[in-house]
Scaffold this motif. Structure first.
Motif, PDB file in Angstrom:
ATOM      1  N   VAL A  97     -36.687 -18.094 -18.243  1.00 23.20           N
ATOM      2  CA  VAL A  97     -37.155 -17.994 -17.399  1.00 23.20           C
ATOM      3  C   VAL A  97     -37.344 -19.790 -18.135  1.00 23.20           C
ATOM      4  O   VAL A  97     -37.361 -20.238 -18.827  1.00 23.20           O
ATOM      5  CB  VAL A  97     -38.601 -18.027 -17.229  1.00 23.20           C
ATOM      6  CG1 VAL A  97     -39.253 -18.536 -18.167  1.00 23.20           C
ATOM      7  CG2 VAL A  97     -39.039 -18.558 -15.499  1.00 23.20           C
ATOM      8  N   ARG A  98     -37.250 -20.955 -17.114  1.00 26.12           N
ATOM      9  CA  ARG A  98     -36.488 -21.845 -17.378  1.00 26.12           C
ATOM     10  C   ARG A  98     -37.827 -22.922 -16.624  1.00 26.12           C
ATOM     11  O   ARG A  98     -38.104 -22.978 -15.213  1.00 26.12           O
ATOM     12  CB  ARG A  98     -35.709 -23.276 -16.837  1.00 26.12           C
ATOM     13  CG  ARG A  98     -35.337 -24.443 -17.167  1.00 26.12           C
ATOM     14  CD  ARG A  98     -34.058 -25.112 -16.713  1.00 26.12           C
ATOM     15  NE  ARG A  98     -33.880 -26.534 -17.037  1.00 26.12           N
ATOM     16  CZ  ARG A  98     -34.313 -26.901 -18.374  1.00 26.12           C
ATOM     17  NH1 ARG A  98     -33.732 -26.131 -19.614  1.00 26.12           N
ATOM     18  NH2 ARG A  98     -33.925 -28.399 -18.828  1.00 26.12           N
ATOM     19  N   ILE A  99     -39.279 -23.721 -16.970  1.00 27.69           N
ATOM     20  CA  ILE A  99     -39.732 -24.191 -15.885  1.00 27.69           C
ATOM     21  C   ILE A  99     -39.828 -25.567 -16.233  1.00 27.69           C
ATOM     22  O   ILE A  99     -39.589 -26.330 -17.346  1.00 27.69           O
ATOM     23  CB  ILE A  99     -41.246 -24.105 -16.855  1.00 27.69           C
ATOM     24  CG1 ILE A  99     -41.140 -22.351 -16.639  1.00 27.69           C
ATOM     25  CG2 ILE A  99     -42.744 -24.284 -16.618  1.00 27.69           C
ATOM     26  CD1 ILE A  99     -42.636 -21.691 -17.779  1.00 27.69           C
ATOM     27  N   SER A 100     -40.173 -26.132 -14.688  1.00 24.49           N
ATOM     28  CA  SER A 100     -39.476 -27.731 -15.266  1.00 24.49           C
ATOM     29  C   SER A 100     -41.292 -28.455 -14.739  1.00 24.49           C
ATOM     30  O   SER A 100     -42.032 -27.568 -14.319  1.00 24.49           O
ATOM     31  CB  SER A 100     -39.368 -28.426 -14.372  1.00 24.49           C
ATOM     32  OG  SER A 100     -39.013 -29.895 -14.180  1.00 24.49           O
ATOM     33  N   VAL A 126     -38.934 -18.636 -23.271  1.00 25.07           N
ATOM     34  CA  VAL A 126     -39.365 -19.728 -21.643  1.00 25.07           C
ATOM     35  C   VAL A 126     -38.098 -20.813 -22.502  1.00 25.07           C
ATOM     36  O   VAL A 126     -37.905 -21.190 -22.903  1.00 25.07           O
ATOM     37  CB  VAL A 126     -40.713 -19.911 -22.425  1.00 25.07           C
ATOM     38  CG1 VAL A 126     -40.723 -20.884 -20.924  1.00 25.07           C
ATOM     39  CG2 VAL A 126     -41.181 -18.570 -22.199  1.00 25.07           C
ATOM     40  N   GLU A 127     -37.243 -21.751 -20.844  1.00 20.44           N
ATOM     41  CA  GLU A 127     -37.229 -22.779 -21.681  1.00 20.44           C
ATOM     42  C   GLU A 127     -38.013 -23.735 -20.665  1.00 20.44           C
ATOM     43  O   GLU A 127     -38.305 -23.973 -19.602  1.00 20.44           O
ATOM     44  CB  GLU A 127     -35.751 -22.908 -21.141  1.00 20.44           C
ATOM     45  CG  GLU A 127     -35.209 -22.097 -21.907  1.00 20.44           C
ATOM     46  CD  GLU A 127     -33.484 -22.648 -20.764  1.00 20.44           C
ATOM     47  OE1 GLU A 127     -33.333 -23.195 -20.261  1.00 20.44           O
ATOM     48  OE2 GLU A 127     -32.650 -21.299 -21.722  1.00 20.44           O
ATOM     49  N   THR A 274     -38.415 -12.275  -6.406  1.00 20.64           N
ATOM     50  CA  THR A 274     -38.429 -10.479  -6.691  1.00 20.64           C
ATOM     51  C   THR A 274     -37.971 -10.355  -8.144  1.00 20.64           C
ATOM     52  O   THR A 274     -38.027  -8.720  -8.587  1.00 20.64           O
ATOM     53  CB  THR A 274     -37.474  -9.895  -6.188  1.00 20.64           C
ATOM     54  OG1 THR A 274     -36.135 -10.202  -6.481  1.00 20.64           O
ATOM     55  CG2 THR A 274     -37.607  -9.165  -4.852  1.00 20.64           C
ATOM     56  N   SER A 275     -38.564 -10.749  -8.923  1.00 15.87           N
ATOM     57  CA  SER A 275     -37.286 -11.273 -11.020  1.00 15.87           C
ATOM     58  C   SER A 275     -38.970 -10.873 -11.178  1.00 15.87           C
ATOM     59  O   SER A 275     -40.007 -11.920 -11.335  1.00 15.87           O
ATOM     60  CB  SER A 275     -37.291 -12.377 -10.650  1.00 15.87           C
ATOM     61  OG  SER A 275     -37.234 -13.071 -12.382  1.00 15.87           O
ATOM     62  N   PRO A 276     -38.958 -10.024 -11.752  1.00 12.87           N
ATOM     63  CA  PRO A 276     -39.825 -10.032 -13.113  1.00 12.87           C
ATOM     64  C   PRO A 276     -40.349 -11.073 -14.026  1.00 12.87           C
ATOM     65  O   PRO A 276     -41.355 -11.385 -13.579  1.00 12.87           O
ATOM     66  CB  PRO A 276     -39.991  -8.231 -13.607  1.00 12.87           C
ATOM     67  CG  PRO A 276     -38.971  -7.760 -13.059  1.00 12.87           C
ATOM     68  CD  PRO A 276     -38.344  -9.154 -12.686  1.00 12.87           C
ATOM     69  N   ARG A 277     -39.604 -11.486 -14.552  1.00 17.21           N
ATOM     70  CA  ARG A 277     -40.176 -13.157 -15.293  1.00 17.21           C
ATOM     71  C   ARG A 277     -40.089 -13.430 -14.343  1.00 17.21           C
ATOM     72  O   ARG A 277     -41.566 -14.682 -15.087  1.00 17.21           O
ATOM     73  CB  ARG A 277     -38.517 -12.662 -16.361  1.00 17.21           C
ATOM     74  CG  ARG A 277     -37.559 -13.754 -16.107  1.00 17.21           C
ATOM     75  CD  ARG A 277     -36.402 -13.724 -16.368  1.00 17.21           C
ATOM     76  NE  ARG A 277     -35.389 -14.567 -15.827  1.00 17.21           N
ATOM     77  CZ  ARG A 277     -34.467 -14.075 -14.482  1.00 17.21           C
ATOM     78  NH1 ARG A 277     -34.477 -13.279 -13.963  1.00 17.21           N
ATOM     79  NH2 ARG A 277     -33.585 -15.365 -14.034  1.00 17.21           N
ATOM     80  N   CYS A 278     -39.794 -14.544 -13.552  1.00 15.75           N
ATOM     81  CA  CYS A 278     -40.224 -14.780 -12.342  1.00 15.75           C
ATOM     82  C   CYS A 278     -41.486 -14.839 -11.845  1.00 15.75           C
ATOM     83  O   CYS A 278     -42.483 -15.680 -12.438  1.00 15.75           O
ATOM     84  CB  CYS A 278     -39.389 -15.570 -11.677  1.00 15.75           C
ATOM     85  SG  CYS A 278     -37.906 -16.213 -12.564  1.00 15.75           S
ATOM     86  N   ARG A 279     -41.936 -13.999 -11.796  1.00 18.02           N
ATOM     87  CA  ARG A 279     -42.886 -13.346 -11.075  1.00 18.02           C
ATOM     88  C   ARG A 279     -44.666 -13.685 -11.889  1.00 18.02           C
ATOM     89  O   ARG A 279     -45.280 -14.606 -11.644  1.00 18.02           O
ATOM     90  CB  ARG A 279     -43.213 -12.291 -10.511  1.00 18.02           C
ATOM     91  CG  ARG A 279     -44.007 -11.565  -9.135  1.00 18.02           C
ATOM     92  CD  ARG A 279     -44.395 -10.459  -9.822  1.00 18.02           C
ATOM     93  NE  ARG A 279     -44.085  -9.535  -9.580  1.00 18.02           N
ATOM     94  CZ  ARG A 279     -43.336  -8.880  -9.676  1.00 18.02           C
ATOM     95  NH1 ARG A 279     -41.638  -8.298  -9.251  1.00 18.02           N
ATOM     96  NH2 ARG A 279     -42.950  -7.484 -11.130  1.00 18.02           N
ATOM     97  N   THR A 281     -44.357 -15.479 -15.060  1.00 15.70           N
ATOM     98  CA  THR A 281     -44.634 -16.217 -15.753  1.00 15.70           C
ATOM     99  C   THR A 281     -45.122 -17.582 -14.376  1.00 15.70           C
ATOM    100  O   THR A 281     -46.184 -18.534 -14.382  1.00 15.70           O
ATOM    101  CB  THR A 281     -43.052 -16.829 -15.502  1.00 15.70           C
ATOM    102  OG1 THR A 281     -42.357 -16.508 -16.728  1.00 15.70           O
ATOM    103  CG2 THR A 281     -43.194 -18.217 -16.106  1.00 15.70           C
ATOM    104  N   PHE A 282     -44.583 -17.195 -13.370  1.00 13.69           N
ATOM    105  CA  PHE A 282     -45.555 -17.913 -11.724  1.00 13.69           C
ATOM    106  C   PHE A 282     -47.284 -17.860 -11.999  1.00 13.69           C
ATOM    107  O   PHE A 282     -47.908 -18.844 -11.652  1.00 13.69           O
ATOM    108  CB  PHE A 282     -44.731 -17.537 -10.313  1.00 13.69           C
ATOM    109  CG  PHE A 282     -45.533 -18.300 -10.224  1.00 13.69           C
ATOM    110  CD1 PHE A 282     -45.085 -19.361  -9.092  1.00 13.69           C
ATOM    111  CD2 PHE A 282     -46.430 -17.918  -8.993  1.00 13.69           C
ATOM    112  CE1 PHE A 282     -44.762 -20.189  -7.506  1.00 13.69           C
ATOM    113  CE2 PHE A 282     -46.929 -19.149  -7.775  1.00 13.69           C
ATOM    114  CZ  PHE A 282     -46.436 -19.917  -7.052  1.00 13.69           C
ATOM    115  N   ASP A 283     -47.501 -16.654 -12.271  1.00 14.79           N
ATOM    116  CA  ASP A 283     -48.769 -15.834 -11.825  1.00 14.79           C
ATOM    117  C   ASP A 283     -49.524 -16.698 -12.905  1.00 14.79           C
ATOM    118  O   ASP A 283     -50.758 -16.999 -13.289  1.00 14.79           O
ATOM    119  CB  ASP A 283     -49.019 -14.808 -12.076  1.00 14.79           C
ATOM    120  CG  ASP A 283     -48.840 -13.882 -11.032  1.00 14.79           C
ATOM    121  OD1 ASP A 283     -47.915 -14.442  -9.731  1.00 14.79           O
ATOM    122  OD2 ASP A 283     -48.217 -12.477 -10.679  1.00 14.79           O
TER     123      ASP A 283
END
Length: 302
Positions: A97-100, A126-127, A274-279, A281-283
């Motif tokens: 997952v890439r975070i800005s 994590v990027e 719906t992506s588990p890794r993004c969900r 990370t978002f939370d």
């Protein structure tokens, strides 16, 4: 255009544009210099235009190359997003997952939050892009972003996590040498640290505190981390995020009536919900930054 170029040619084009030579681009891409040269030749044949001219400074891009550049960058971002999506599994939290985020949030605030997240999900990669340049989520330059402005695009999911307060601070070594300002007007006789260009924050501060208009900075930089390190070194007085200041007992708050707030949002493309890794990370970012904005941030080293 006479034929469809290989996507690899655009990747090579970006490398030559960045490095200004075939040899440097070859080292960056892990290719041989003749291969890089063949890629550029083939791309020139496909588009029917010369892309570089030789000079004493290296290869200089032509107008045709500069026209292709943003499209090549879009292809690179899409390819990276495709790879991140391919590494993930719908059954478990894994993959990239890439975070800005801004320089300050990315370097000072997010690492402890992400450390806890990766401890919980060890297969999550994590990027983190820590830059004050806003990356385009619609173009998939990042999966999730921490932003200080409300998103305008409808295709984005956004969560407002509150405001982060900034106050005026100085290191105790500076105060020992120069004393404390008692009023805003006193700031004119002190050494101030600030950006070397007008920013939204500066305009907001001047609008709210007109007395700040015309005050000059004795130390300027266009990098937030440089400004923060200047503050910690005792160079002068600067605005600083109040939750961060709590970590450093050597920083003292000045003129507590002067305070600036910045909105904070967590943003993600709706296609990733719906992506588990993004969900997860978002939370995690929402929870961590809510605590940070409220002043419940965990000090470094704890």
């Amino acid at each position: 255009m006479t034929s469809e170029p290989s996507w690899d040619f655009y990747r090579t084009l970006l490398a030559v544009l960045e490095h200004g030579s075939l040899s440097a681009a070859a080292r960056d891409l892990g290719l041989t210099q003749p291969t890089v040269g063949r890629h550029i030749d083939a791309l020139e044949q496909s588009v029917g235009a010369e892309l570089f001219t030789r000079s004493q400074q290296g290869l200089l891009p032509t107008d045709a190359a500069l026209v292709l550049k943003p499209y090549a960058e879009t292809l690179a971002s899409t390819a990276a997003a495709l790879l991140r999506a391919a590494t993930g599994s719908r059954e478990k939290v894994s993959g990239t997952v890439r975070i800005s985020a801004s320089e300050v949030i990315g370097t000072e605030v997010l690492p402890p939050i992400l450390a806890g997240l990766q401890a919980q999900y060890p297969e999550l990669i994590v990027e983190l892009s820590a830059s004050d340049i806003v990356e385009d989520l619609l173009q998939r330059e990042a999966d999730i972003a921490v932003r200080m402005v409300a998103p305008a695009q409808e295709a984005l999911l956004a969560r407002h996590v509150g405001v982060i307060s900034l106050g005026l601070f100085a290191h105790e070594s500076y105060i020992e040498r120069h004393g404390k300002p008692e009023t805003i007007a006193d700031l004119r006789r002190h050494k101030l640290i600030g950006f070397d260009r007008q920013t939204a924050y500066i305009r907001s501060m001047v609008k709210r505190y007109p007395m700040l208009d015309g005050i000059s900075f004795s130390f300027r930089s266009d990098h937030s981390i440089v400004l923060h390190n200047a503050l910690r070194s005792g160079i002068g007085i600067s605005f600083y995020q109040i939750p961060l200041a709590k970590r450093d007992a050597n920083l003292q708050r000045l003129l507590p009536e002067v305070e600036v707030t910045i909105d904070t949002w967590i943003v993600m493309h709706e296609n990733l919900k719906t992506s588990p890794r993004c969900r997860v990370t978002f939370d995690a970012l929402v929870t961590g930054l809510l605590d940070y904005a409220k002043g419940n941030d965990t000090p470094e080293g704890q």
